[in-house]
Write an enzyme that holds these catalytic residues in place. Structure first.
Site, PDB file in Angstrom:
ATOM      1  N   ARG A 146       8.640  15.350 -12.940  1.00  0.00           N
ATOM      2  CA  ARG A 146       9.322  16.037 -14.045  1.00  0.00           C
ATOM      3  C   ARG A 146       9.056  17.544 -14.112  1.00  0.00           C
ATOM      4  NH1 ARG A 146       7.866  11.938 -18.615  1.00  0.00           N
ATOM      5  NH2 ARG A 146       6.064  12.076 -17.266  1.00  0.00           N
ATOM      6  N   LYS A 148       3.148  -2.229  -6.934  1.00  0.00           N
ATOM      7  CA  LYS A 148       2.779  -3.178  -7.984  1.00  0.00           C
ATOM      8  C   LYS A 148       2.309  -2.426  -9.218  1.00  0.00           C
ATOM      9  CE  LYS A 148      -1.491  -5.483  -8.425  1.00  0.00           C
ATOM     10  NZ  LYS A 148      -2.399  -4.528  -9.052  1.00  0.00           N
ATOM     11  N   LYS A 155      -4.821  -4.207   4.511  1.00  0.00           N
ATOM     12  CA  LYS A 155      -6.227  -4.041   4.915  1.00  0.00           C
ATOM     13  C   LYS A 155      -6.437  -4.685   6.289  1.00  0.00           C
ATOM     14  CE  LYS A 155      -8.065  -4.122   0.205  1.00  0.00           C
ATOM     15  NZ  LYS A 155      -8.879  -2.953  -0.071  1.00  0.00           N
ATOM     16  N   HIS A 213      -2.968 -10.132  -5.211  1.00  0.00           N
ATOM     17  CA  HIS A 213      -3.914 -10.041  -4.100  1.00  0.00           C
ATOM     18  C   HIS A 213      -4.544 -11.407  -3.752  1.00  0.00           C
ATOM     19  CE1 HIS A 213      -3.274  -5.889  -4.811  1.00  0.00           C
ATOM     20  NE2 HIS A 213      -4.197  -5.705  -5.727  1.00  0.00           N
TER      21      HIS A 213
END
Ligand code: BG6
Length: 481
Positions: free
Chosen positions: A43, A142, A176, A234
């Protein structure tokens, strides 16, 4: 291959803490395809130079070895640009289109690193501006929704604008290296798979423990809680990778089809099962690494009467031939005794014991973080003449040491995959919705239950009820052995 990567939420925490540093690592490792432009939009009114200077400042907070030198930063920042955008204004998307149209990059990636309530608006506006053509990919960070209904709503809009193959839903655990190793372990080695089933495995325990509290994220976390923040995504993703059938190929959909089957086979929770098999907790003041730490209720901007859980432990089963009757325990929490993410596969004891002494069984410990490795606990003859003959010994593998030079961080890997169009490590909408479907009865039961979360002391391993949960089946958590 040329690419344009646009970060919505260009001045947000995620962008400067994780995404830009990950891109810089990719750049440093020579992995970022040449001819790329990185555009941050937000913004505020600022020029490219001002944004670069701001980012340079922020990079000083990046951990030591990953921090760029001034010269490196300058070379990296030459590809970084900034534009102001009001995300509700169609003409701002038209300007974005002009900027992208200055050249026709092979790939355009829109990364939605904003608050999720803006996702639908951004997707609709991108669609309306014609920025959904086949060279475009959209990455969604997420949390994707707050419950099944809101996740479905987001997915409906995403699907109305983009094909499923253009939608990259992030679960950073999948990036990972230790988590990718799960696939390698199971499907790159012949000797685990025959044992990977109910006949040989007594139970599986997944622990995602954090020693940090909620810090400055109080307002976000209080509306979320550990079940939505860690278990729905997860922990369940790890469970699917552990439990799925071997996919026919390494293609994204072959893998995601198998993961979805596991989610569909999870035993649904009834209100009675929630009361019996799910423990929720909230941390009280305590001590961690010699320092006093405050209670969750005393963290900044957390309401004094909050019932948000900072800990969850639960027991579930997978209703199929491979896993019937094998308990899977999932556990996560803030302000626990250590930062420790690991999976423990407890094998069954030998069917008939011929050695004297305590009966033990083999265990495979898959260490996800802080170390990344594998420990296989075997039993060996101690060589002493009397008493207990067998003693546990470990085969210990440290992947960080073994592959020291090639380890790539989660966001680095996922960003490069999004640019290259590799969907394997991203979550499909049906997986994500099924995960919501499974956790919702827990949320519903908690909403009706007056008891609220059980207190636990910061620096402990959670409420005693979590130990009782596994003890009821005759098992213990790894730290209790
Ligand atoms: C995020 C959660 O998804 O994962 C955080 O929102 C949590 O609350 C984090 O701290 C843990 O990630 P990692 O990679 O540090 O284990």
């Amino acid at each position: 291959m040329s690419f344009d990567l646009v970060f919505f939420g260009g001045t947000g925490d995620l962008t400067w803490r994780k995404l830009m540093p990950a891109l810089f690592q990719a750049f440093r490792h020579g992995k970022l395809p040449e001819g790329g432009r990185i555009l941050a939009v937000a913004r505020d009114e600022q020029t490219d130079e001002q944004y670069r200077a701001w980012l340079h400042e922020r990079f000083k907070e990046v951990e030591g070895a990953k921090r760029p030198s001034d010269a490196e930063f300058e070379r990296f920042a030459a590809q970084v640009f900034y534009r102001r955008m009001d995300l509700s204004q169609p003409e701002h998307y038209a300007k974005l289109k002009d900027w992208l149209g200055e050249r026709s990059a092979d790939t355009v990636v829109f990364y939605l690193a904003t608050s999720p309530h803006l996702f639908t608006q951004i997707c609709e506006q991108l669609g309306a501006a014609g920025l959904n053509h086949e060279r475009v990919r959209v990455v969604l960070e997420k949390p994707l929704g707050h419950d099944l209904k809101s996740a479905q709503q987001i997915n409906r809009v995403v699907r109305s604008v983009f094909d499923e193959a253009q939608a990259f839903r992030i679960d950073h655990y999948l990036g990972k290296p230790s988590v990718q190793n799960l696939m390698a372990l199971r499907f790159g080695n012949a000797f685990f798979e025959p044992l990977w089933r109910r006949e040989s495995i007594a139970n599986i325990q997944i622990t995602l423990a954090e020693s940090l509290g909620v810090g400055t994220r109080g307002p976000f976390y209080d509306g979320t809680g550990a079940l939505r923040d860690m278990i729905q995504n997860h922990a369940l993703q790890l469970l699917t990778m552990l439990a799925m059938e071997p996919p026919a190929s390494n293609d994204a959909d072959a893998i995601r089809d198998e993961k979805l089957k596991v989610l569909r086979a999870l035993k649904p929770f009834t209100p009675e099962a929630v009361a019996r098999d799910v423990v929720r907790g909230q941390y009280r003041a305590g001590n961690l690494e010699g320092k006093a730490v405050p209670a969750y209720l005393d963290e900044g901007k957390v309401p004094a009467d909050s019932r948000t859980e900072t800990f969850v432990a639960l027991r579930t089963e997978i209703q199929n031939w491979r896993w019937a009757g094998v308990p899977f325990y999932l556990r996560t929490g803030k302000r626990l005794a250590a930062r420790d993410a690991q999976i423990v596969v407890n094998f069954r004891q030998v069917p008939h014991a011929i050695f004297p002494g305590k009966q033990r069984a083999n265990r495979l410990i898959i260490k996800l973080q802080p170390e990344d490795g594998l420990e296989l606990q075997l039993l060996a003859a101690k060589g002493s003449a009397h008493g207990e003959l067998l003693a546990p010994v470990s085969l210990d593998l440290d992947f960080d040491k073994a592959f020291a030079t090639n380890r790539v961080g989660a966001y680095e890997r996922l960003l490069l995959d999004a640019i290259a169009g590799r969907l394997n490590l991203f979550v499909r909408s049906d997986e994500q919705e099924q995960a919501w479907r499974w956790v919702e009865p827990i949320l519903d039961a908690w909403a009706r239950d007056d008891e609220g979360p059980r207190p636990y002391t910061a620096g402990s391993w959670g409420p005693a009820a979590a130990s009782a949960l596994v003890a009821r089946d005759g098992f213990t958590w790894p730290e209790e052995i």
